[in-house]
Design an enzyme around this catalytic site. Sequence first.
Site, short mmCIF file in Angstrom:
data_model
loop_
_atom_site.label_atom_id
_atom_site.label_comp_id
_atom_site.label_asym_id
_atom_site.label_seq_id
_atom_site.Cartn_x
_atom_site.Cartn_y
_atom_site.Cartn_z
N LYS A 32 0.83 -1.20 0.00
CA LYS A 32 0.00 0.00 0.00
C LYS A 32 0.87 1.26 0.00
CE LYS A 32 -3.92 1.96 2.62
NZ LYS A 32 -4.79 1.77 3.81
N SER A 108 -9.62 2.13 3.25
CA SER A 108 -8.74 2.90 2.38
C SER A 108 -7.81 2.03 1.54
CB SER A 108 -7.89 3.86 3.22
OG SER A 108 -7.06 3.15 4.13
N SER A 132 -10.12 -0.56 7.33
CA SER A 132 -9.58 -0.34 5.98
C SER A 132 -8.95 -1.56 5.32
CB SER A 132 -8.56 0.80 6.00
OG SER A 132 -9.21 2.03 6.19
#
Length: 388
Positions: A32, A108, A132
Amino acid sequence: MNATVPRTVPGTGNALLSRFHLGGSGPTAAIKDCIDIAGQPTCGGSAALADAPPASAHADVVAALLEAGWQITARANMHELAYGMTGINEWNGTAVNPQDPTRMTGGSSSGSASAVGAGLVDVSIGSDTGGSIRLPAACCGVIGLKPTFGRVSRAGAYPALSSLDCLGPFARSMDLIISAMASITPGFDRAAASTPAAHARVKLVTVQADVEIAEAVAAAFAASGWEGSRWTPQHMQAAFEAGMTLINRETHDAFGHLLGLGKLGADIEKRLSAAASTSDEAVAHAEAVRTAFSAEIDAALADADALLLPTLPSLPPTLEAIRQGASVLLLSSLVRPFNLSGHPALSIPVSIAGSPLKAGLQLVGRKGEDERLCALGLHLEQVLKRLP
């Protein structure tokens, strides 16, 4: 790679921002965009951080994967500053939901879930501050694990300080989830995690969820063979609200200096500006709720191996509906509380009768017993594969 313009890899549905190769010949992993990879800027999915200098060192999780022989092959897209649930990103582009391209991918860790669901990588490492990992895992029909708070090192992840955030893996199989956890978690007992937990006691949490999701979760439990009893939490809503309070305070502390520069997306500018008004009194109340809710979950798990409940109360809405103003906040009502309490939580896809979409079933385990939680997930995965 030029980090001053939107970074996307053609053909990946904007799940991936860049392709490269680090490490050995093991399974492939994406990282990420809020986790440091040495020599690359960490931009947090935001134009406001586009000029960030390259990271001087790998984050601990990246170094651990490389040490274990994994191939790190991509940088995953995300909701800007990890401060949103939809995955919509107007700078880097919006990752496509592999279950249904019209629906939101979830945030997210949107790119992480999308990339795994689309088969672009074997595993992706995301972060989970208020759901998330689990939320996008449920949206995209993959497995996502939020470890016990503090069990996996956050060194080299952003924001640097958080009382809620955890790094963890996405994958399409429990074997890969276990492999990733064994690589990034000091002292992780892989043998224990790899022994399917066919005999277990779970508490079925009483929550509000759409009928088709509640039925999918109930069918999965019925197939598991586990013993179950009903349990109703007293502090779930308060924990959801307290989690939001702390996320707002901590995100503003980390990124409030980016306000007013004209570089944040409109949604983030608005949310981050509002977060500035989070009072010390609200934070103190949230901490009191954290104490009460954590104790309530500990007590519930004293005579059970896990709590069992839906990951999301409803299916993810369409991108069109969100852009027309549909609220998504309540989608995190069943995941965010366990960031506040710090318990490990695992989302596993389960079939919905008569639908091509999968819902998410969430298992919440005792603190520090991530291996037991994985063993439960492994058994459930094996049982579900045998169903017609």
